[in-house]
Design an enzyme around this catalytic site. Structure first.
Site, PDB file in Angstrom:
ATOM      1  N   SER A  40       0.816  -1.228   0.000  1.00 27.39           N
ATOM      2  CA  SER A  40       0.000   0.000   0.000  1.00 27.39           C
ATOM      3  C   SER A  40       0.849   1.277   0.000  1.00 27.39           C
ATOM      4  O   SER A  40       0.396   2.339  -0.419  1.00 27.39           O
ATOM      5  CB  SER A  40      -0.947   0.008   1.194  1.00 27.39           C
ATOM      6  OG  SER A  40      -0.224  -0.231   2.386  1.00 27.39           O
ATOM      7  N   ASP A  93      -2.329   6.361  12.043  1.00 32.03           N
ATOM      8  CA  ASP A  93      -1.582   5.611  11.035  1.00 32.03           C
ATOM      9  C   ASP A  93      -0.310   6.409  10.724  1.00 32.03           C
ATOM     10  O   ASP A  93      -0.358   7.458  10.068  1.00 32.03           O
ATOM     11  CB  ASP A  93      -2.455   5.452   9.781  1.00 32.03           C
ATOM     12  CG  ASP A  93      -1.739   4.756   8.624  1.00 32.03           C
ATOM     13  OD1 ASP A  93      -0.483   4.652   8.665  1.00 32.03           O
ATOM     14  OD2 ASP A  93      -2.422   4.333   7.673  1.00 32.03           O
ATOM     15  N   HIS A 116       1.390   5.196   6.475  1.00 32.00           N
ATOM     16  CA  HIS A 116       0.981   5.732   5.169  1.00 32.00           C
ATOM     17  C   HIS A 116       1.126   7.243   5.124  1.00 32.00           C
ATOM     18  O   HIS A 116       1.178   7.902   6.149  1.00 32.00           O
ATOM     19  CB  HIS A 116      -0.473   5.320   4.879  1.00 32.00           C
ATOM     20  CG  HIS A 116      -0.617   3.836   4.759  1.00 32.00           C
ATOM     21  ND1 HIS A 116      -0.988   3.029   5.807  1.00 32.00           N
ATOM     22  CD2 HIS A 116      -0.384   3.014   3.720  1.00 32.00           C
ATOM     23  CE1 HIS A 116      -0.987   1.768   5.417  1.00 32.00           C
ATOM     24  NE2 HIS A 116      -0.622   1.721   4.152  1.00 32.00           N
TER      25      HIS A 116
END
Ligand code: NAG
Ligand code: NAG
Ligand code: NAG
Ligand code: NAG
Ligand code: NAG
Ligand code: NAG
Length: 436
Positions: A167, A407, A410
């Site tokens: 990702s 998070d 990311h």
């Protein structure tokens, strides 16, 4: 516009969040290491006749390229590297610093790029500051060329470029799509999903920018684009064919794989017999996996026609005591890059060494996108609580609990991955330098 309904949560966040070692207990050293846009309207009215009239008035190379590109697809425009786009030999573009530049950055805006998935649109998701969008990466001993979408597309004419990885790599793919998409009129660009691929196609240039989900590069039980296991991991260290079939003949390949390996110090894996599942040290497994990948590179890549890149680990900012001693949080509320030298424990040096070894042994030239250090400084660039979890934006309650939900793996877009792409662009552009 294509919607992203298949985007899954990002699994990894959760995993890491619980792995912050307590500051009081002494984690084992190994454990520590493991922590881990010409208005668009112009394009639509640009028919050959009008374009030709325009041409006489155009000096700007960009406009010229645009005309050529959009009117006569079969015409190749020589790609010229101007003086100020040359990167002197010996300049390490990965060494430098972040410069505040709210004049030129961001290079695109969240709302102007319809291809961004919810996971990355931090402002729309409620992030109060946008400082993270205004930093320019400045190498110490040279300048990066300005990103020119039409020049880039010219380099991609009749070609396929593919980002392979997890990702994080998808973020780089989306960033690249956003960097180029504004230069293409509506109806002449499309994003399709043929899992595990995403394909951004640019009709006039017969070019694609693609993304291929392979979180371990090699085969694993997490290879389904959406329905993949998160907690249970099993990698096939000697198998890559299922993926590599889809990579055959791709003109520009950019590989990346790291964070999925870093769940535990060991990982279940097979090598040879698929029945013989064993626990491998993560670093051992990583090396074997890269060797399998390297064998495919050596046997299948034509260095005359194909270009290969490997991106090093994208850093995480899970423990703010690393840059702010005594604190007990993560990247949440960070609004500025780290100044001065910094390397987080999440970026495993042993893995970095393995990457160096394997790349050093390859006969095929694989260029390194060593983005780790430059991204290390960007504790402010992560999605934090302004991203998704399990395919949904965080709830108010979850947002109020950043220690559990932030998070710090990311990246927001526009943001740090744009700089990775500026560097990739710069490197590709240098290939067109005329050597005397
Ligand atoms: C750009 O940054 C400078 C320095 O921080 C600030 O004074 C100025 O208001 C900013 N401009 C914009 C448009 O944000
Ligand atoms: C389009 O690009 C592909 C390679 O990606 C090439 O095989 C094909 O010939 C190109 N088509 C045209 C019409 O040039
Ligand atoms: C997801 O994968 C699991 C295991 O392979 C399977 O049992 C399940 O039916 C799949 N779910 C969907 C929605 O495809
Ligand atoms: C490997 O698989 C076994 C059986 O499923 C499991 O008990 C063990 O925890 C796994 N090891 C790792 C490192 O995940
Ligand atoms: C795996 O890691 C442990 C702890 O770092 C080490 O003692 C052991 O020798 C390693 N095993 C192999 C096979 O590399
Ligand atoms: C990437 O750069 C760092 C310094 O920023 C260096 O320590 C590391 O060895 C480099 N990685 C590789 C694979 O060359």
């Amino acid at each position: 516009m294509p919607r992203d309904t298949t985007e899954q949560p990002n699994p990894i966040t959760k995993l890491f969040v619980h792995r912050r070692p307590a500051m009081t207990t002494q984690p084992s050293p190994h454990y520590r290491r493991i922590q881990l846009v010409f208005p668009l309207a112009l394009f639509s009215v640009l028919v050959l006749g009008t374009a030709r009239i325009c041409l006489d008035n155009l000096k700007n190379n960009q406009q010229y390229l645009m005309w050529r590109g959009l009117s006569r697809r079969s015409f190749r425009v020589p790609i010229k590297v101007s003086e100020d786009e040359i990167i002197e030999d010996g300049c390490n573009v990965f060494e430098g610093k972040w410069i505040w530049d709210n004049q030129s950055y961001p290079l695109y805006r969240e709302e102007s790029c319809p291809f961004l998935v919810k996971q990355t649109t931090c402002l729309r998701n409620g992030r109060p500051d946008s400082f993270y969008q205004n930093w320019r990466w400045q190498p110490n001993s040279c300048n990066l060329p300005k990103f020119n979408a039409l020049k880039f597309l010219e380099m991609l004419r009749d070609k396929r470029l593919m980002f392979v990885g997890d990702s994080i790599q998808r973020g780089m793919f989306e960033s690249m799509v956003c960097l180029v998409q504004s230069a293409i009129p509506d109806g002449k660009k499309s994003l399709t999903r043929i899992a595990p691929r995403k394909i951004f196609a640019v009709e006039e240039f017969n070019a694609t920018i693609e993304y291929y989900w392979a979180p371990f590069i090699i085969e694993s039980i997490s290879d389904h684009a959406t329905n993949h296991t998160v907690l249970k991991r099993l990698v096939k260290l000697d198998s890559v064919a299922k993926h590599s079939r889809e990579w055959e003949g791709v003109d520009i390949l950019i590989f990346e794989s790291y964070v999925w390996w870093m769940y535990k110090p060991q990982i279940n894996a097979t090598y040879g017999s698929p029945e013989n599942i064993q626990e491998y040290n993560t670093t051992t497994a990583y090396r074997l996996a890269l060797e399998t990948w390297a064998n495919w590179i050596e046997s299948s890549i034509n260095p005359q026609t194909q270009k290969i890149f490997f991106a090093t680990m994208s850093p995480t900012h899970l423990w703010n005591w690393e840059w702010k001693p005594g604190s007990d949080g993560n990247c949440f509320t960070e609004t500025h890059p780290i100044e001065g030298s910094y390397w987080g424990t999440g970026s495993n040096l042993e893995i970095m060494g393995i990457v160096k070894d394997i790349m050093g042994q390859l006969k095929v030239n694989v260029r390194l996108l060593n983005i780790t250090q430059l991204s290390e400084f960007r504790k402010d660039g992560h999605t934090s609580v302004f991203g998704e979890r399990k395919g949904k934006l965080l709830t108010k309650e979850q947002r109020s609990d950043p220690k559990t939900y932030a998070d710090c793996i990311h990246w927001c877009l526009p943001g740090v991955p744009d700089s990775w792409n500026e560097i990739l662009y710069a490197m590709l552009l240098q290939d067109y330098r005329v050597h005397h």
